[in-house]
Structures are given as structure tokens and as C-alpha cells.
Design a protein around this motif. Structure first.
Motif, PDB file in Angstrom:
ATOM      1  N   ILE A   1       0.347   5.069   5.761  1.00 20.90           N
ATOM      2  CA  ILE A   1       0.549   3.910   6.634  1.00 20.90           C
ATOM      3  C   ILE A   1       1.993   3.857   7.137  1.00 20.90           C
ATOM      4  O   ILE A   1       2.247   3.568   8.305  1.00 20.90           O
TER       5      ILE A   1
ATOM      6  N   ALA B   1      -0.879   2.776  13.379  1.00 30.10           N
ATOM      7  CA  ALA B   1      -0.111   3.437  14.440  1.00 30.10           C
ATOM      8  C   ALA B   1      -0.330   2.720  15.770  1.00 30.10           C
ATOM      9  O   ALA B   1       0.629   2.388  16.493  1.00 30.10           O
TER      10      ALA B   1
ATOM     11  N   LEU C   1       0.786  -1.239   0.000  1.00 29.04           N
ATOM     12  CA  LEU C   1       0.000   0.000   0.000  1.00 29.04           C
ATOM     13  C   LEU C   1       0.818   1.290   0.000  1.00 29.04           C
ATOM     14  O   LEU C   1       0.262   2.377  -0.172  1.00 29.04           O
TER      15      LEU C   1
ATOM     16  N   GLY D   1      -8.469  -0.381  12.028  1.00 28.12           N
ATOM     17  CA  GLY D   1      -8.543   1.012  11.564  1.00 28.12           C
ATOM     18  C   GLY D   1      -8.820   1.062  10.072  1.00 28.12           C
ATOM     19  O   GLY D   1      -9.577   0.247   9.538  1.00 28.12           O
TER      20      GLY D   1
ATOM     21  N   ASP E   1      -9.944   4.673  -4.379  1.00 31.83           N
ATOM     22  CA  ASP E   1     -10.581   3.515  -3.750  1.00 31.83           C
ATOM     23  C   ASP E   1     -12.094   3.523  -4.003  1.00 31.83           C
ATOM     24  O   ASP E   1     -12.702   2.472  -4.211  1.00 31.83           O
TER      25      ASP E   1
ATOM     26  N   VAL F   1     -13.675   4.858  23.529  1.00 33.52           N
ATOM     27  CA  VAL F   1     -13.117   5.527  24.707  1.00 33.52           C
ATOM     28  C   VAL F   1     -13.584   6.988  24.683  1.00 33.52           C
ATOM     29  O   VAL F   1     -13.542   7.648  23.655  1.00 33.52           O
TER      30      VAL F   1
ATOM     31  N   LYS G   1      -7.035  -3.852  -2.932  1.00 30.12           N
ATOM     32  CA  LYS G   1      -5.684  -3.315  -2.671  1.00 30.12           C
ATOM     33  C   LYS G   1      -4.948  -4.172  -1.651  1.00 30.12           C
ATOM     34  O   LYS G   1      -3.755  -4.393  -1.761  1.00 30.12           O
TER      35      LYS G   1
ATOM     36  N   ASP H   1      -2.089   9.451  12.533  1.00 30.77           N
ATOM     37  CA  ASP H   1      -2.853  10.559  11.950  1.00 30.77           C
ATOM     38  C   ASP H   1      -3.464  11.483  13.012  1.00 30.77           C
ATOM     39  O   ASP H   1      -3.715  12.657  12.734  1.00 30.77           O
TER      40      ASP H   1
ATOM     41  N   GLU I   1     -10.796  -0.392  20.545  1.00 31.40           N
ATOM     42  CA  GLU I   1     -11.238  -0.031  19.185  1.00 31.40           C
ATOM     43  C   GLU I   1     -12.760   0.089  19.204  1.00 31.40           C
ATOM     44  O   GLU I   1     -13.447  -0.825  19.656  1.00 31.40           O
TER      45      GLU I   1
HETATM   46  C1  LIG Z   1      -9.853   5.254   1.926  1.00 31.46           C
HETATM   47  C2  LIG Z   1      -8.420   5.451   2.341  1.00 31.46           C
HETATM   48  C3  LIG Z   1      -7.431   4.793   1.622  1.00 31.46           C
HETATM   49  C4  LIG Z   1      -6.097   4.944   2.000  1.00 31.46           C
HETATM   50  N1  LIG Z   1      -5.155   4.298   1.278  1.00 31.46           N
HETATM   51  C5  LIG Z   1      -3.850   4.393   1.650  1.00 31.46           C
HETATM   52  C6  LIG Z   1      -2.839   3.704   0.937  1.00 31.46           C
HETATM   53  O1  LIG Z   1      -3.099   3.029  -0.064  1.00 31.46           O
HETATM   54  N2  LIG Z   1      -1.544   3.818   1.367  1.00 31.46           N
HETATM   55  C7  LIG Z   1      -1.213   4.553   2.466  1.00 31.46           C
HETATM   56  O2  LIG Z   1      -0.029   4.604   2.835  1.00 31.46           O
HETATM   57  N3  LIG Z   1      -2.163   5.245   3.165  1.00 31.46           N
HETATM   58  C8  LIG Z   1      -3.465   5.175   2.779  1.00 31.46           C
HETATM   59  N4  LIG Z   1      -4.416   5.855   3.488  1.00 31.46           N
HETATM   60  C9  LIG Z   1      -4.014   6.585   4.704  1.00 31.46           C
HETATM   61  C10 LIG Z   1      -3.784   5.591   5.878  1.00 31.46           C
HETATM   62  O3  LIG Z   1      -4.796   4.610   5.875  1.00 31.46           O
HETATM   63  C11 LIG Z   1      -3.738   6.329   7.209  1.00 31.46           C
HETATM   64  O4  LIG Z   1      -2.725   7.309   7.152  1.00 31.46           O
HETATM   65  C12 LIG Z   1      -3.449   5.363   8.376  1.00 31.46           C
HETATM   66  O5  LIG Z   1      -4.387   4.326   8.432  1.00 31.46           O
HETATM   67  C13 LIG Z   1      -3.430   6.122   9.714  1.00 31.46           C
HETATM   68  O6  LIG Z   1      -3.255   5.196  10.748  1.00 31.46           O
HETATM   69  P1  LIG Z   1      -3.723   5.512  12.249  1.00 31.46           P
HETATM   70  O7  LIG Z   1      -3.382   4.290  13.010  1.00 31.46           O
HETATM   71  O8  LIG Z   1      -3.155   6.803  12.687  1.00 31.46           O
HETATM   72  O9  LIG Z   1      -5.318   5.711  12.182  1.00 31.46           O
HETATM   73  P2  LIG Z   1      -6.527   4.874  11.584  1.00 31.46           P
HETATM   74  O10 LIG Z   1      -6.082   3.837  10.621  1.00 31.46           O
HETATM   75  O11 LIG Z   1      -7.492   5.892  11.098  1.00 31.46           O
HETATM   76  O12 LIG Z   1      -7.134   4.124  12.853  1.00 31.46           O
HETATM   77  C14 LIG Z   1      -7.726   4.829  13.908  1.00 31.46           C
HETATM   78  C15 LIG Z   1      -8.679   3.906  14.663  1.00 31.46           C
HETATM   79  O13 LIG Z   1      -9.063   4.524  15.878  1.00 31.46           O
HETATM   80  C16 LIG Z   1     -10.413   4.187  16.157  1.00 31.46           C
HETATM   81  N5  LIG Z   1     -10.950   5.168  17.105  1.00 31.46           N
HETATM   82  C17 LIG Z   1     -11.129   6.505  16.907  1.00 31.46           C
HETATM   83  N6  LIG Z   1     -11.604   7.084  18.036  1.00 31.46           N
HETATM   84  C18 LIG Z   1     -11.734   6.092  18.959  1.00 31.46           C
HETATM   85  C19 LIG Z   1     -12.184   6.060  20.313  1.00 31.46           C
HETATM   86  N7  LIG Z   1     -12.575   7.169  20.942  1.00 31.46           N
HETATM   87  N8  LIG Z   1     -12.197   4.865  20.964  1.00 31.46           N
HETATM   88  C20 LIG Z   1     -11.798   3.710  20.338  1.00 31.46           C
HETATM   89  N9  LIG Z   1     -11.370   3.691  19.051  1.00 31.46           N
HETATM   90  C21 LIG Z   1     -11.326   4.868  18.367  1.00 31.46           C
HETATM   91  C22 LIG Z   1     -11.051   4.245  14.788  1.00 31.46           C
HETATM   92  O14 LIG Z   1     -12.273   3.516  14.756  1.00 31.46           O
HETATM   93  C23 LIG Z   1      -9.976   3.619  13.915  1.00 31.46           C
HETATM   94  O15 LIG Z   1     -10.154   2.221  13.817  1.00 31.46           O
HETATM   95  C24 LIG Z   1      -5.762   5.761   3.108  1.00 31.46           C
HETATM   96  C25 LIG Z   1      -6.760   6.440   3.812  1.00 31.46           C
HETATM   97  C26 LIG Z   1      -8.080   6.289   3.431  1.00 31.46           C
HETATM   98  C27 LIG Z   1      -9.155   7.021   4.185  1.00 31.46           C
END
Ligand SMILES: Cc1cc2nc3c(=O)[nH]c(=O)nc-3n(C[C@H](O)[C@H](O)[C@H](O)COP(=O)(O)OP(=O)(O)OC[C@H]3O[C@@H](n4cnc5c(N)ncnc54)[C@H](O)[C@@H]3O)c2cc1C
Ligand code: SF4
Length: 488
Positions: A451, A158, A100, A184, A299, A220, A194, A443, A177
Motif C-alpha cells: 500500500i 494508487a 497495514l 480496490g 488474511d 474500462v 485488519k 501494482d 472502478e
Molecule cells: C489479500 C491481500 C492482502 C494485502 N494486505 C496488505 C497489507 O496488509 N499491507 C500492504 O501494504 N499491502 C497489502 N497487500 C497489497 C496491497 O493491497 C496492494 O499492493 C495495493 O492495494 C495496490 O494498490 P493499487 O491501487 O495499485 O491496486 P488495487 O488495490 O489492486 O486496485 C486496483 C483496482 O482497479 C480496478 N480495476 C482493474 N481493472 C479495471 C478496469 N479495466 N476498469 C475499472 N476498474 C478496474 C480493480 O477492480 C481494483 O479495484 C495485500 C494484497 C492482498 C491481495
């Protein structure tokens, strides 16, 4: 060094995707039999193109600091066990990035100055897919427990990276979660074509065997108060992503048939896996317009194609980027060039330099068309081009214009963490928020990103948490929040 003459003997070659007419009828990955296996016949000479540069700029391009020339050499020598050991040394989840990542390492590869760069991302996914198949990826439970507890909020890349590092360091880690399943955006944002979810599930199984505990369906800040989280755990990692979508508040926004991408993609992902979905928004038989030209938009495009849309148009307000590196974005920077994803190969039209002035509805209050106008940029601002207004038929409009930060009501407000000027959770160089014992990764702190950044931040935040809990750490910390590699 791999093959000293490799880059002279072999051109760049990648895996062939499945034929478009075949793959648009299923949800499987676009490569036959999985990309790792598809690459096996060609990957050794491809890894052998690496020049083992004195200054490997590929390192600077990668937020994880992946040891790229080392594993290129090991693959070329057929030492796959050595290669996965070096790959896992800097990256917890190469099966995600190998599929990805936009591969900023490749745009900074030295070979790319006057040839096509090394296929670094393909080598990465070949190593990890082969390692799984050869049973070289095993759980690594800690040898002793520290007696300290950590809560991770959010199970995207993350949160998962932070949790795996901290569990292996001996802490008792619980990942909360709010969704019904862990992962996520890897689970419900990124479509199956993908990355098939089996890759995520296999890794989660390893994490469970190492001792990481997952609690799904717990929001949370609502189901569990921020106060009780801080009372019950010695440290907290906020990894809840950047989930507030950017909107387009223009005339007709209230019409039916207008949806955010993240209201569409998760349902589609569930349906693709055969899970029940209530009131699914489907593109079947509809003229679909996607507003936003990035990854999320692509996507939505691939998903609409597989759902059987009548037509699909992807709109982007910015002008069409050039096909090759513009002079102002020289090697080794990450250039803004015209990208063709697998979804773009399959269907749809792309329109650049266009703005939506209004959504036009029928007598039932459903969207029937968009009123568009061409724009050109003057002094960095879009200016309408007179005489270019026109209608574009649409019965489904998907917004894919990015995200503006983490949600504020609930956890963020009740924790009273400080925010930065962009509305993300503020942190210092050790990923510590303004609230003692609360750290931020991915993020939620960086803003909408990639990612590879989420994994890098999760790893670095874990090192900071370990230091906070024990006074020192042996966990690697690839990058500080303020640090930027050369290219991204
Ligand atoms: C449609 C889409 C396609 C993408 N494709 C790519 C790609 O091809 N390649 C790439 O490098 N990046 C891609 N990205 C970006 C990438 O997915 C993100 O940068 C990455 O997932 C961020 O990781 P994270 O762990 O910070 O957050 P996230 O993956 O957003 O995970 C955060 C999690 O926290 C949970 N959460 C939020 N608040 C709470 C709460 N209060 N209590 C409990 N749980 C909670 C959410 O439900 C979620 O599951 C894409 C983004 C999107 C939207
Ligand atoms: S910059 Fe390219 S050629 Fe040089 S070490 Fe890295 S992958 Fe190999």
C-alpha cells in the motif's frame, strides 16, 4: 528533538490486541476501540524515544519519505495539529499505512541497531486517528479549476492517491472502478479485522467533498472503450492493480474445493459486513489448507478462523525464516524474518519447506487431501526429500501464491500499451506509458507490492500528469519508478 533521554528511559511498547478468544468471534479490528485510541496512554513516551538522528535512516526506509522525526517530536510535545500537518505533507492516507504497512521505516530506524526501534507505525496511526476525532481532517477543495480532465482507472490506494492530488491541483478527476464499491484491495482484499472499512469510507467522503468523482460498476475496456476514454479526457492514469493470480497447475487441479484467495476473501468481506453473497465459499467446519505463506495467506487464515474452520494449515515452499536478522541482511535493510501476524496468533499450523505434488479427490470430484513432500533448496531450486511424502486432509484449498501482473484482455490490449519483461505496464521515469497522455501507478506498473508503494506512486504520477497538463507542477513527487529506498 523529542525527549533527549527518551530512548534510555523507555523501552518499546505497543498497543495490546484484544484477547484471541474474544476477537475470533467478530470481524472488528483486533485492537480494542480502534488502535489509535488504544495507543493514546503510551504514545507520547514512545514518540519521545526518537533520537532525531542527523541522518534519519527511517526516511530512506519509507517509499513516501515520511518526515518521521518531525512528527515524533510534535507528538511528544503534544502538538497533534502540527503532527497531522507534517504527516499529511507526505502521505494522503496514513490511516491505511498506520494499520497495514509492514513498516520498512522501523527496520531502518537507527535505534534498531542496538535496541528495539521506535514504534513509528503506531505513532502514525495515533496521529491520524486523533486528527479525525478532533475534526482536523477536512476537505481541501481546489481554489480554482484548470479546465483539464483526468480519468483514473482503478480505485485502490494508487488510484485514490493520484486522484486526490490531481483534484486538489484543480483538475476535474473521474475515478472509474469496475467493482460495485470504491477502494480496490482496501475494500475487498484486506479483511475487516485488519482495517475496518469505516476508515476507507471516511476518506472517500473527504475526497467527494473535494470534488473527485467516482464511477463504480464501470469496467474500462469493456463498458467504456479505451478510445473514448482517451478522447474524453486530457490524461489517463492506469491504476488497475496486479490482479492475475499465480496458479498451481498440478495433478487434481480440476477438483471442486480449490479456490483462489481473491475468490474467497471478497465474498467473506461482503458477508462480514452483512451484504448478500450468492454461493459463498465458506470454511465453516472444513479442514482448510492455504498454499502461500505471505500477507494474502494470513488474511485467508484469519478469515477461515472466524468462519469456523475445523483445522487450518498454511503451507510455504520456502524454508522457515530466522527469528532475528540474519547476518546477510544487516541493518538498515528489510530482513526476511519469521513474522507472526494477528491471524497467526489465533489459530492454524504453519508448515515450511513443503511442496504440493497433487490434489487427491473423493468419488464426487471434491478435494479430500493434498499429497505433500518436503523440499530443500539446492542451487536456488527446491529438491524433494525422499521418504517425506504424506497426505494432508483438506476439503477447502486456498491459493495465496501472489499475482503475476495486470489483466491483458480488455483495457491493456485495446490501449496497446507496451509491457515490461515481467508483464506489467511499462513506464518511464515520469510514470508515462508508451501511449501519449497515459500514465501508470501502483501494482499495475510495479507488480504486486504494498500500500505504501501504491500511495507513493499515485502521488508521483499525479505530479507527472500535472506537469503534462500545465507545463509545471508544485505537487511533490516522492519517488521515481526505478528508484528504490534502502530497505525494500
Ligand atoms: C489479500 C491481500 C492482502 C494485502 N494486505 C496488505 C497489507 O496488509 N499491507 C500492504 O501494504 N499491502 C497489502 N497487500 C497489497 C496491497 O493491497 C496492494 O499492493 C495495493 O492495494 C495496490 O494498490 P493499487 O491501487 O495499485 O491496486 P488495487 O488495490 O489492486 O486496485 C486496483 C483496482 O482497479 C480496478 N480495476 C482493474 N481493472 C479495471 C478496469 N479495466 N476498469 C475499472 N476498474 C478496474 C480493480 O477492480 C481494483 O479495484 C495485500 C494484497 C492482498 C491481495
Ligand atoms: S531513525 Fe529512528 S531514532 Fe532516528 S530519526 Fe528516524 S525514527 Fe527517530
Amino acid at each position: 528533538m523529542a525527549d533527549p533521554r527518551g530512548f534510555l528511559k523507555h523501552g518499546r511498547e505497543g498497543a495490546e490486541r484484544r484477547p484471541v478468544e474474544e476477537r475470533v468471534h467478530d470481524w472488528n479490528e483486533v485492537y480494542p476501540d480502534g488502535v489509535g485510541r488504544a495507543l493514546l496512554p503510551i504514545i507520547s513516551p514512545q514518540a519521545g524515544r526518537c533520537m532525531d538522528c542527523g541522518i534519519p535512516f527511517c526516511h530512506q526506509g519509507c517509499p513516501l519519505g515520511n518526515l518521521i522525526p518531525e512528527w515524533n517530536d510534535l507528538v511528544w510535545r503534544d502538538d497533534w495539529a502540527g503532527a497531522i500537518e507534517r504527516l499529511h505533507a507526505t502521505n494522503n492516507f496514513p490511516e491505511f499505512t498506520g494499520r497495514l504497512c509492514p513498516a520498512p521505516c522501523e527496520t531502518s530506524c537507527v535505534l534498531g541497531i542496538n535496541q528495539d526501534p521506535v514504534t513509528i507505525k503506531n505513532v502514525e496511526v495515533s496521529i491520524i486517528d486523533r486528527a479525525w476525532e478532533s475534526n482536523l481532517v477536512r476537505p481541501q477543495p481546489p481554489e480554482w479549476l484548470s479546465g483539464r480532465t483526468v480519468a483514473v482507472v482503478g480505485s485502490g490506494p494508487a488510484g485514490l492517491a493520484a486522484a486526490q492530488q490531481l483534484t486538489r491541483a484543480g483538475h476535474t478527476v473521474v475515478v472509474f472502478e469496475r467493482a460495485d464499491q470504491v477502494g480496490g484491495l482496501l475494500r475487498y482484499g484486506i479483511p475487516e479485522f485488519k482495517m475496518e472499512k469505516k476508515h476507507l469510507d471516511r476518506r472517500l467522503d473527504q475526497m467527494r467533498r473535494e470534488g473527485t468523482v467516482f464511477r463504480t460498476g464501470v469496467e474500462v475496456g469493456r463498458d467504456l472503450t479505451a478510445e473514448s476514454l482517451r478522447d474524453r479526457f486530457d490524461a489517463v492514469v492506469l491504476a488497475m492493480g496486479s490482479t492475475v493470480p499465480r496458479d498451481l497447475q498440478t495433478e487434481g487441479r480440476e477438483l471442486d474445493g480449490l479456490h483462489q484467495a481473491m475468490d474467497f476473501l471478497p465474498q467473506a468481506n461482503r458477508a462480514a459486513l452483512g451484504h448478500p453473497v450468492l454461493d459463498q465459499v465458506s470454511a465453516e467446519g472444513l479442514d482448510v489448507v492455504i498454499i502461500g505463506g505471505g500477507d494474502t495467506g494470513a488474511d485467508c487464515l484469519g478469515t477461515s478462523t472466524r468462519q469456523g474452520a475445523a483445522s487450518i494449515t498454511q503451507l510455504e515452499i520456502m524454508p522457515e525464516p530466522p527469528g532475528s536478522r540474519p547476518a546477510g541482511q544487516p541493518w538498515p535493510t528489510y530482513p526476511m524474518t519469521f513474522k507472526v501476524s494477528s491471524a497467526h496468533e489465533e489459530a492454524g499450523d504453519r508448515v515450511f519447506g513443503v511442496n504440493t505434488k497433487a490434489f487427491l479427490g473423493d468419488e464426487d470430484g471434491r478435494v479430500r487431501a493434498l499429497l505433500l513432500v518436503d523440499v530443500e533448496f539446492k542451487d536456488g531450486r527446491p529438491q524433494e526429500i525422499e521418504g517425506t511424502e504424506r497426505e494432508l486432509p483438506a476439503q477447502l484449498v486456498l491459493f495465496a501464491m501472489g499475482f503475476t501482473g495486470p489483466e491483458k484482455p480488455g483495457l491493456v490490449e485495446s490501449l496497446e500499451v507496451e509491457l515490461d519483461e515481467r508483464g506489467n505496464v511499462a513506464r518511464d521515469d515520469t510514470y508515462a506509458s508508451s501511449v501519449p497522455g497515459v500514465f501508470v501507478a501502483g501494482d499495475a506498473g510495479r507488480g504486486q507490492s504494498l500500500i505504501v508503494w501504491a500511495i507513493a506512486e499515485g502521488r508521483a504520477a499525479a505530479a507527472a500528469v500535472d506537469t503534462h497538463l500545465t507545463g509545471s507542477t508544485t505537487l511533490p513527487a516522492p519517488i521515481k519508478p526505478t528508484e528504490r529506498p534502502l530497505t525494500v
